[in-house]
Design a protein around this motif. Sequence first.
Motif, PDB file in Angstrom:
ATOM      1  N   ASP A  70       0.838  -1.191   0.000  1.00  8.02           N
ATOM      2  CA  ASP A  70       0.000   0.000   0.000  1.00  8.02           C
ATOM      3  C   ASP A  70       0.878   1.249   0.000  1.00  8.02           C
ATOM      4  OD1 ASP A  70      -2.229  -1.713   0.246  1.00  8.02           O
ATOM      5  OD2 ASP A  70      -2.039  -1.706   2.422  1.00  8.02           O
ATOM      6  N   HIS A 104       1.242   5.344   1.677  1.00  2.38           N
ATOM      7  CA  HIS A 104       0.806   6.431   2.548  1.00  2.38           C
ATOM      8  C   HIS A 104       1.342   7.723   1.963  1.00  2.38           C
ATOM      9  CE1 HIS A 104       1.204   9.367   5.863  1.00  2.38           C
ATOM     10  NE2 HIS A 104      -0.053   9.018   6.003  1.00  2.38           N
ATOM     11  N   THR A 141      -8.263  12.906   6.020  1.00  3.58           N
ATOM     12  CA  THR A 141      -7.683  11.599   5.756  1.00  3.58           C
ATOM     13  C   THR A 141      -8.599  10.918   4.739  1.00  3.58           C
ATOM     14  OG1 THR A 141      -6.718  11.392   7.955  1.00  3.58           O
ATOM     15  CG2 THR A 141      -7.081   9.352   6.738  1.00  3.58           C
ATOM     16  N   PHE A 191      -8.917   7.422   2.282  1.00  2.00           N
ATOM     17  CA  PHE A 191      -8.402   6.085   1.995  1.00  2.00           C
ATOM     18  C   PHE A 191      -9.086   5.572   0.740  1.00  2.00           C
ATOM     19  CE2 PHE A 191      -8.585   1.400   2.505  1.00  2.00           C
ATOM     20  CZ  PHE A 191      -7.224   1.155   2.470  1.00  2.00           C
ATOM     21  N   ARG A 214      -9.423   2.345  -1.526  1.00  5.28           N
ATOM     22  CA  ARG A 214      -9.190   0.898  -1.585  1.00  5.28           C
ATOM     23  C   ARG A 214      -9.477   0.453  -3.003  1.00  5.28           C
ATOM     24  NH1 ARG A 214     -12.140  -3.475  -1.717  1.00  5.28           N
ATOM     25  NH2 ARG A 214     -14.089  -2.411  -1.252  1.00  5.28           N
ATOM     26  N   ALA A 221      -5.571  10.411  -3.257  1.00  2.03           N
ATOM     27  CA  ALA A 221      -5.770   8.995  -2.910  1.00  2.03           C
ATOM     28  C   ALA A 221      -6.409   8.246  -4.074  1.00  2.03           C
ATOM     29  CB  ALA A 221      -6.619   8.865  -1.645  1.00  2.03           C
ATOM     30  N   ASN A 231      -3.686   0.261  -2.663  1.00  2.39           N
ATOM     31  CA  ASN A 231      -4.494   1.011  -1.715  1.00  2.39           C
ATOM     32  C   ASN A 231      -3.685   2.231  -1.291  1.00  2.39           C
ATOM     33  OD1 ASN A 231      -6.548  -0.945  -1.716  1.00  2.39           O
ATOM     34  ND2 ASN A 231      -5.490  -2.114  -0.149  1.00  2.39           N
ATOM     35  N   LEU A 233      -3.575   5.711   1.355  1.00  2.27           N
ATOM     36  CA  LEU A 233      -4.049   6.550   2.449  1.00  2.27           C
ATOM     37  C   LEU A 233      -3.371   7.905   2.304  1.00  2.27           C
ATOM     38  CD1 LEU A 233      -5.597   6.793   5.183  1.00  2.27           C
ATOM     39  CD2 LEU A 233      -3.413   6.231   6.273  1.00  2.27           C
ATOM     40  N   THR A 269      -3.136  11.727   3.932  1.00  3.11           N
ATOM     41  CA  THR A 269      -3.454  12.578   5.073  1.00  3.11           C
ATOM     42  C   THR A 269      -2.863  13.961   4.834  1.00  3.11           C
ATOM     43  OG1 THR A 269      -1.477  11.830   6.253  1.00  3.11           O
ATOM     44  CG2 THR A 269      -3.517  10.697   6.751  1.00  3.11           C
TER      45      THR A 269
END
Length: 119
Positions: free
Chosen positions: A22, A24, A38, A40, A42, A72, A82, A84, A86
Amino acid sequence: MKFHRVLLFTTIQMDITPVGEDLHVLLTCDNMPRIGCTAFARIEKDADTPQCEMSIISNDSDPDRLFCEYVAGNLAIKTGQNVLCTGGIFVDEPDEHMIAKLYENVDEMIKDWTDFLSD
């Protein structure tokens, strides 16, 4: 990996860190660095065309949401991972030209990451 853009009205940075399979992303700007959102994304691996499902934690009136969600979703679809994201980008009273420049530079940083992966 850090990607950095200097605009006339702000500086934006995207720090991308692989976490297993994944990603970040910490998205910040110099005007008002904060975690305003935030998002996410998927990736739906069973879909015929790349798609992702989004989950977002943000204040509905928070403009940071737009950029975190955008980063994202686009990174997930382009990489199949995936993601994430922020942070956020906040510019006080932006006009249409400023918003367009922000998206243009965010797109360039996403492209820089996907180019890095393909090298």
